[in-house]
Design a protein around this motif. Structure first.
Motif, PDB file in Angstrom:
ATOM      1  N   PHE A 174       3.367  -2.064  13.267  1.00  0.00           N
ATOM      2  CA  PHE A 174       4.208  -3.241  13.464  1.00  0.00           C
ATOM      3  C   PHE A 174       4.560  -3.880  12.123  1.00  0.00           C
ATOM      4  N   LEU A 175       5.859  -3.893  11.822  1.00  0.00           N
ATOM      5  CA  LEU A 175       6.350  -4.534  10.602  1.00  0.00           C
ATOM      6  C   LEU A 175       6.620  -5.997  10.945  1.00  0.00           C
ATOM      7  N   THR A 176       5.619  -6.801  10.842  1.00  0.00           N
ATOM      8  CA  THR A 176       5.634  -8.156  11.407  1.00  0.00           C
ATOM      9  C   THR A 176       6.726  -9.060  10.850  1.00  0.00           C
ATOM     10  N   ASP A 177       7.111  -8.860   9.599  1.00  0.00           N
ATOM     11  CA  ASP A 177       8.099  -9.753   8.983  1.00  0.00           C
ATOM     12  C   ASP A 177       9.475  -9.111   8.846  1.00  0.00           C
ATOM     13  N   SER A 178       9.696  -8.024   9.572  1.00  0.00           N
ATOM     14  CA  SER A 178      10.952  -7.284   9.424  1.00  0.00           C
ATOM     15  C   SER A 178      11.815  -7.384  10.676  1.00  0.00           C
ATOM     16  N   THR A 179      13.125  -7.485  10.443  1.00  0.00           N
ATOM     17  CA  THR A 179      14.074  -7.424  11.554  1.00  0.00           C
ATOM     18  C   THR A 179      14.856  -6.122  11.518  1.00  0.00           C
ATOM     19  N   ALA A 180      14.581  -5.309  10.492  1.00  0.00           N
ATOM     20  CA  ALA A 180      15.195  -3.993  10.357  1.00  0.00           C
ATOM     21  C   ALA A 180      14.182  -3.075   9.685  1.00  0.00           C
ATOM     22  N   PHE A 181      14.375  -1.768   9.823  1.00  0.00           N
ATOM     23  CA  PHE A 181      13.451  -0.813   9.239  1.00  0.00           C
ATOM     24  C   PHE A 181      13.791  -0.565   7.769  1.00  0.00           C
ATOM     25  N   PRO A 182      12.792  -0.573   6.898  1.00  0.00           N
ATOM     26  CA  PRO A 182      13.035  -0.324   5.471  1.00  0.00           C
ATOM     27  C   PRO A 182      13.651   1.055   5.244  1.00  0.00           C
ATOM     28  N   ASN A 183      14.390   1.196   4.144  1.00  0.00           N
ATOM     29  CA  ASN A 183      15.034   2.467   3.829  1.00  0.00           C
ATOM     30  C   ASN A 183      14.052   3.542   3.374  1.00  0.00           C
ATOM     31  N   ASN A 184      12.859   3.124   2.971  1.00  0.00           N
ATOM     32  CA  ASN A 184      11.903   4.093   2.419  1.00  0.00           C
ATOM     33  C   ASN A 184      10.867   4.560   3.439  1.00  0.00           C
ATOM     34  N   ILE A 185      11.180   4.410   4.716  1.00  0.00           N
ATOM     35  CA  ILE A 185      10.215   4.677   5.771  1.00  0.00           C
ATOM     36  C   ILE A 185       9.710   6.118   5.774  1.00  0.00           C
ATOM     37  N   ASP A 186      10.528   7.047   5.256  1.00  0.00           N
ATOM     38  CA  ASP A 186      10.159   8.466   5.252  1.00  0.00           C
ATOM     39  C   ASP A 186       9.776   8.965   3.863  1.00  0.00           C
ATOM     40  N   SER A 187       9.331   8.060   3.016  1.00  0.00           N
ATOM     41  CA  SER A 187       8.965   8.446   1.654  1.00  0.00           C
ATOM     42  C   SER A 187       7.529   8.028   1.345  1.00  0.00           C
ATOM     43  N   VAL A 188       6.997   8.563   0.247  1.00  0.00           N
ATOM     44  CA  VAL A 188       5.629   8.226  -0.149  1.00  0.00           C
ATOM     45  C   VAL A 188       5.507   6.763  -0.555  1.00  0.00           C
ATOM     46  N   GLY A 204       2.925   2.724   4.973  1.00  0.00           N
ATOM     47  CA  GLY A 204       2.529   3.250   6.272  1.00  0.00           C
ATOM     48  C   GLY A 204       2.256   4.735   6.282  1.00  0.00           C
ATOM     49  N   ASN A 205       2.716   5.431   5.239  1.00  0.00           N
ATOM     50  CA  ASN A 205       2.481   6.875   5.157  1.00  0.00           C
ATOM     51  C   ASN A 205       1.161   7.230   4.482  1.00  0.00           C
ATOM     52  N   ARG A 206       0.409   6.228   4.044  1.00  0.00           N
ATOM     53  CA  ARG A 206      -0.900   6.494   3.438  1.00  0.00           C
ATOM     54  C   ARG A 206      -1.854   7.098   4.472  1.00  0.00           C
ATOM     55  N   LEU A 207      -2.604   8.082   4.053  1.00  0.00           N
ATOM     56  CA  LEU A 207      -3.571   8.699   4.946  1.00  0.00           C
ATOM     57  C   LEU A 207      -5.011   8.535   4.471  1.00  0.00           C
ATOM     58  N   ASP A 208      -5.197   8.187   3.196  1.00  0.00           N
ATOM     59  CA  ASP A 208      -6.554   8.095   2.652  1.00  0.00           C
ATOM     60  C   ASP A 208      -7.394   7.025   3.349  1.00  0.00           C
ATOM     61  N   ASN A 209      -6.721   6.042   3.957  1.00  0.00           N
ATOM     62  CA  ASN A 209      -7.454   4.968   4.635  1.00  0.00           C
ATOM     63  C   ASN A 209      -7.662   5.252   6.127  1.00  0.00           C
ATOM     64  N   LYS A 210      -7.365   6.481   6.546  1.00  0.00           N
ATOM     65  CA  LYS A 210      -7.469   6.832   7.969  1.00  0.00           C
ATOM     66  C   LYS A 210      -8.680   7.728   8.275  1.00  0.00           C
ATOM     67  N   ARG A 211      -9.424   8.099   7.257  1.00  0.00           N
ATOM     68  CA  ARG A 211     -10.497   9.087   7.442  1.00  0.00           C
ATOM     69  C   ARG A 211     -11.611   8.620   8.382  1.00  0.00           C
ATOM     70  N   THR A 212     -11.841   7.338   8.452  1.00  0.00           N
ATOM     71  CA  THR A 212     -12.968   6.837   9.246  1.00  0.00           C
ATOM     72  C   THR A 212     -12.527   6.147  10.538  1.00  0.00           C
ATOM     73  N   ARG A 216       4.865  10.498   8.111  1.00  0.00           N
ATOM     74  CA  ARG A 216       6.270  10.860   8.291  1.00  0.00           C
ATOM     75  C   ARG A 216       6.734  11.917   7.299  1.00  0.00           C
ATOM     76  N   LEU A 217       5.843  12.303   6.399  1.00  0.00           N
ATOM     77  CA  LEU A 217       6.118  13.400   5.474  1.00  0.00           C
ATOM     78  C   LEU A 217       5.542  14.710   5.994  1.00  0.00           C
ATOM     79  N   GLY A 218       4.909  14.654   7.154  1.00  0.00           N
ATOM     80  CA  GLY A 218       4.340  15.858   7.751  1.00  0.00           C
ATOM     81  C   GLY A 218       2.948  16.194   7.269  1.00  0.00           C
ATOM     82  N   ALA A 219       2.341  15.299   6.493  1.00  0.00           N
ATOM     83  CA  ALA A 219       0.955  15.493   6.067  1.00  0.00           C
ATOM     84  C   ALA A 219       0.029  14.928   7.137  1.00  0.00           C
ATOM     85  N   SER A 220      -1.197  15.437   7.167  1.00  0.00           N
ATOM     86  CA  SER A 220      -2.133  14.973   8.191  1.00  0.00           C
ATOM     87  C   SER A 220      -3.535  14.854   7.618  1.00  0.00           C
ATOM     88  N   ILE A 221      -4.361  14.075   8.307  1.00  0.00           N
ATOM     89  CA  ILE A 221      -5.757  13.896   7.903  1.00  0.00           C
ATOM     90  C   ILE A 221      -6.615  13.789   9.161  1.00  0.00           C
TER      91      ILE A 221
END
Length: 267
Positions: free
Chosen positions: A106-120, A124-132, A142-147
């Protein structure tokens, strides 16, 4: 007070929904719309999934998939653990369902989606904080990487359908019967509302479908049989505060990605 609309179709002795795998998929893959409104039971499935779930296609050979992963520099931690391991089970029955979620970032302060949504550059594309993270097996960005957050062999409870308090119509635990995949997707609120109802279109990238297809093939190999793809929102249908994901999922793209990887492994 609502209650599960599909619990009556679930056999807790066999740990599966009624009908053939193909029949199950037609109602477990109903299109998910805003506010968890679901489309009708499907009358057909895409061509390759149709063949898989009708028993016309065998799971891939472990040697071929291992070779593919090595050539693609994909590590075990990106695909739910070692292919030499089994998958989760309940009551001695290996998991039957491959559950597709979207993260609803949820992009709480956004009324539109950022242009960089599919980039590093999009956080939101970070995966290092998802391990636990405890409530899923894997995240796909969104880059097709997984963890891997939890090995596919681990029992994970990630839907209200699996909860004995939220879904008391079940007479025993079903946790372990579902493999859970979180596919990263941003959301914004409906105008004038404080919610995360609006999903980006298209909902997912081609790279996400490719990685999702690879995980589907890997989980099925570890079971020794094809799992039934399932949408989170369908499992929670009728249960209060049930989820509304994955929105804007294109089943044909998922099907094409499975077919392409499968046939590359068979060459």
């Amino acid at each position: 007070m609502g209650q599960s609309k599909i619990a009556a179709k679930f056999d807790t002795e066999k740990m599966q929904f009624v009908g053939t795998k193909h029949q199950q998929a037609t109602y477990l893959l109903r299109y998910v719309q805003k506010y968890a409104h679901l489309g009708d039971t499907l009358t057909t499935l895409p061509i390759f999934l149709d063949s898989i779930l009708n028993g016309q296609v065998k799971v891939v050979r472990k040697k071929a998939l291992k070779k593919y992963l090595t050539a693609s520099n994909i590590a075990d931690e990106e695909v739910g653990g070692s292919l030499d391991s089994t998958i989760s089970s309940v009551s001695g029955i290996k998991a039957n369902y491959f559950v597709i979620h979207d993260t609803s970032n949820f992009l709480t302060d956004s009324t539109a989606f950022p242009n960089n949504i599919d980039s590093v550059s999009w956080s939101g594309n970070r995966l290092d904080n998802k391990r636990t993270f405890k409530l899923t097996h894997i995240f796909i960005n969104r880059l097709g990487a997984s963890i891997t957050s939890n090995d596919f062999s681990k029992q994970i409870h990630a839907t209200k359908f699996e909860s004995p308090t939220k879904n008391p119509l079940l007479n025993k635990s079903v946790v372990g019967n579902f493999i859970h995949i979180e596919v990263i997707q941003p959301r914004i609120a409906d105008p004038g509302k404080k919610n995360d109802a609006i999903a980006i279109k298209p909902g997912f990238t081609d790279l996400q479908y490719k990685r999702l297809a690879l995980l589907y093939i890997a989980t099925s190999l570890r079971k020794g049989d094809w799992l039934v793809p399932t949408f989170h929102a369908v499992l929670d249908d009728g249960i209060p505060d049930g989820h509304d994901d994955p929105q804007n999922f294109e089943l044909e793209k998922f099907d094409q990605a499975i077919s392409e990887i499968y046939h590359s492994l068979k060459k």
